[in-house]
Design a protein around this motif. Sequence first.
Motif, short mmCIF file in Angstrom:
data_model
loop_
_atom_site.label_atom_id
_atom_site.label_comp_id
_atom_site.label_asym_id
_atom_site.label_seq_id
_atom_site.Cartn_x
_atom_site.Cartn_y
_atom_site.Cartn_z
N PRO A 137 0.84 -1.20 0.00
CA PRO A 137 0.00 0.00 0.00
C PRO A 137 0.87 1.26 0.00
CG PRO A 137 -0.04 -1.07 2.15
CD PRO A 137 0.73 -1.95 1.23
N VAL A 138 0.44 2.24 -0.71
CA VAL A 138 1.16 3.51 -0.79
C VAL A 138 0.70 4.38 0.38
CG1 VAL A 138 1.57 5.57 -2.17
CG2 VAL A 138 1.35 3.35 -3.28
N ILE A 139 1.66 4.82 1.16
CA ILE A 139 1.34 5.71 2.27
C ILE A 139 1.72 7.13 1.84
CG2 ILE A 139 1.81 6.31 4.67
CD1 ILE A 139 2.32 3.33 5.16
N LEU A 140 0.71 7.95 1.73
CA LEU A 140 0.93 9.32 1.27
C LEU A 140 1.36 10.21 2.44
CD1 LEU A 140 -2.21 9.66 -1.02
CD2 LEU A 140 0.15 9.17 -1.71
N SER A 141 2.24 11.14 2.15
CA SER A 141 2.68 12.08 3.18
C SER A 141 1.53 13.02 3.55
CB SER A 141 3.88 12.90 2.68
OG SER A 141 3.46 13.84 1.71
N ASP A 142 1.65 13.60 4.71
CA ASP A 142 0.64 14.55 5.18
C ASP A 142 0.51 15.73 4.21
OD1 ASP A 142 0.44 12.94 7.44
OD2 ASP A 142 1.85 14.18 8.59
N GLU A 143 1.64 16.17 3.69
CA GLU A 143 1.64 17.31 2.79
C GLU A 143 0.92 16.98 1.47
OE1 GLU A 143 4.57 17.66 5.89
OE2 GLU A 143 4.35 16.07 4.42
N VAL A 144 1.14 15.77 0.98
CA VAL A 144 0.44 15.33 -0.25
C VAL A 144 -1.06 15.26 0.02
CG1 VAL A 144 0.09 13.38 -1.82
CG2 VAL A 144 2.42 14.13 -1.26
N LEU A 145 -1.42 14.73 1.17
CA LEU A 145 -2.84 14.63 1.52
C LEU A 145 -3.48 16.02 1.62
CD1 LEU A 145 -2.67 11.75 4.14
CD2 LEU A 145 -3.75 11.65 1.87
N MET A 146 -2.75 16.98 2.21
CA MET A 146 -3.30 18.34 2.28
C MET A 146 -3.45 18.93 0.88
SD MET A 146 -4.42 19.45 5.08
CE MET A 146 -4.63 21.17 4.63
N GLY A 147 -2.49 18.65 0.02
CA GLY A 147 -2.61 19.11 -1.37
C GLY A 147 -3.86 18.55 -2.03
N ARG A 148 -4.12 17.29 -1.77
CA ARG A 148 -5.33 16.67 -2.32
C ARG A 148 -6.59 17.26 -1.71
NH1 ARG A 148 -4.44 10.23 -3.37
NH2 ARG A 148 -2.82 10.48 -4.93
N LEU A 149 -6.55 17.53 -0.41
CA LEU A 149 -7.71 18.13 0.25
C LEU A 149 -8.01 19.51 -0.34
CD1 LEU A 149 -9.93 18.09 2.41
CD2 LEU A 149 -8.23 18.94 4.05
N ILE A 150 -6.97 20.26 -0.61
CA ILE A 150 -7.15 21.59 -1.21
C ILE A 150 -7.92 21.48 -2.52
CG2 ILE A 150 -5.89 23.48 -2.35
CD1 ILE A 150 -3.75 23.13 -0.10
N TYR A 151 -7.70 20.40 -3.25
CA TYR A 151 -8.38 20.19 -4.52
C TYR A 151 -9.66 19.37 -4.38
CZ TYR A 151 -4.53 22.46 -6.79
OH TYR A 151 -3.61 23.40 -7.18
N GLY A 152 -10.14 19.23 -3.14
CA GLY A 152 -11.46 18.64 -2.95
C GLY A 152 -11.51 17.16 -2.62
N ASP A 153 -10.38 16.52 -2.40
CA ASP A 153 -10.35 15.09 -2.06
C ASP A 153 -10.68 14.92 -0.58
OD1 ASP A 153 -9.83 12.44 -1.54
OD2 ASP A 153 -7.85 12.42 -2.49
N LYS A 154 -11.93 14.60 -0.29
CA LYS A 154 -12.39 14.48 1.10
C LYS A 154 -11.81 13.25 1.80
CE LYS A 154 -14.71 18.15 0.34
NZ LYS A 154 -14.02 19.41 0.49
N GLU A 155 -11.47 12.23 1.03
CA GLU A 155 -10.84 11.03 1.61
C GLU A 155 -9.48 11.39 2.21
OE1 GLU A 155 -10.30 7.30 3.01
OE2 GLU A 155 -12.14 8.13 2.19
N ALA A 156 -8.80 12.35 1.63
CA ALA A 156 -7.51 12.80 2.16
C ALA A 156 -7.70 13.37 3.57
CB ALA A 156 -6.90 13.86 1.24
N PHE A 157 -8.78 14.10 3.76
CA PHE A 157 -9.08 14.63 5.09
C PHE A 157 -9.32 13.50 6.08
CE2 PHE A 157 -12.19 15.77 8.32
CZ PHE A 157 -11.51 16.77 8.98
N THR A 158 -10.07 12.49 5.68
CA THR A 158 -10.36 11.35 6.55
C THR A 158 -9.08 10.67 7.01
OG1 THR A 158 -12.47 11.03 5.41
CG2 THR A 158 -11.63 9.17 6.71
N ILE A 159 -8.13 10.53 6.12
CA ILE A 159 -6.85 9.91 6.47
C ILE A 159 -6.11 10.77 7.49
CG2 ILE A 159 -4.59 9.21 5.59
CD1 ILE A 159 -6.08 8.52 2.91
N LEU A 160 -6.05 12.07 7.24
CA LEU A 160 -5.38 12.98 8.18
C LEU A 160 -6.06 12.96 9.55
CD1 LEU A 160 -4.64 15.97 5.81
CD2 LEU A 160 -2.95 14.48 6.91
N LEU A 161 -7.37 12.94 9.55
CA LEU A 161 -8.13 12.90 10.80
C LEU A 161 -7.77 11.64 11.59
CD1 LEU A 161 -10.40 14.18 12.56
CD2 LEU A 161 -12.00 12.76 11.26
#
Length: 192
Positions: free
Chosen positions: A6-30
């Motif tokens: 499994p690919v583990i995305l960095s927090d910064e990548v997840l925030m970048g995705r959240l900025i563009y509307g990826d709500k799953e990225a927020f769930t992972i950060l949470l």
Amino acid sequence: MTGQEPVILSDEVLMGRLIYGDKEAFTILLKRYQKYIVNFISRLIKNNADSEDLAQEVFLKIYLKPDRFDTNAHFKPWLYKVATNICFDYFRDKNRQVEKVQIDEKDSIADTSKRADEISVDQEKENCIKKLINVLPDKQRVPLIMSVYQNMKYSEIAETLGISTGTVKSRIYYGLQILKEKHKKNELFVST
């Protein structure tokens, strides 16, 4: 091994995705940070019910305004800065003094195989640590909590608090000096 890791995305990548509307990225950060932020906030405000609410406020702020994150910055210090600011707002709004650190029972290490007298000594040590931390001014207490209990690096603390790494080291050093002096004078064992 069959299949892909499994690919583990960095927090910064997840925030970048959240900025563009990826709500799953927020769930992972949470999921990654919720318990750490609740624990951090409870240490600062010493109120578990409000800690949960303030942690929700931290994550709601991130969810609603992800574009406030600088994608060239590190996520963890930014997250703790948001949490710290919300705590300070909490005290300002309520006209409260910053309450001292609460060390939860879950933070202590318990060994059920110990004898009663050993447990008593451990409890006494834990109470001593509580008193030690409680005597510190916020300038020393907050960086110390971030370093010891949140396992943050000096550079992360510096970024979070908007101060230099040298200042972080200095505040922690002087905080520890205050603690040592109080301990030597046995001021910690005066009942409160």
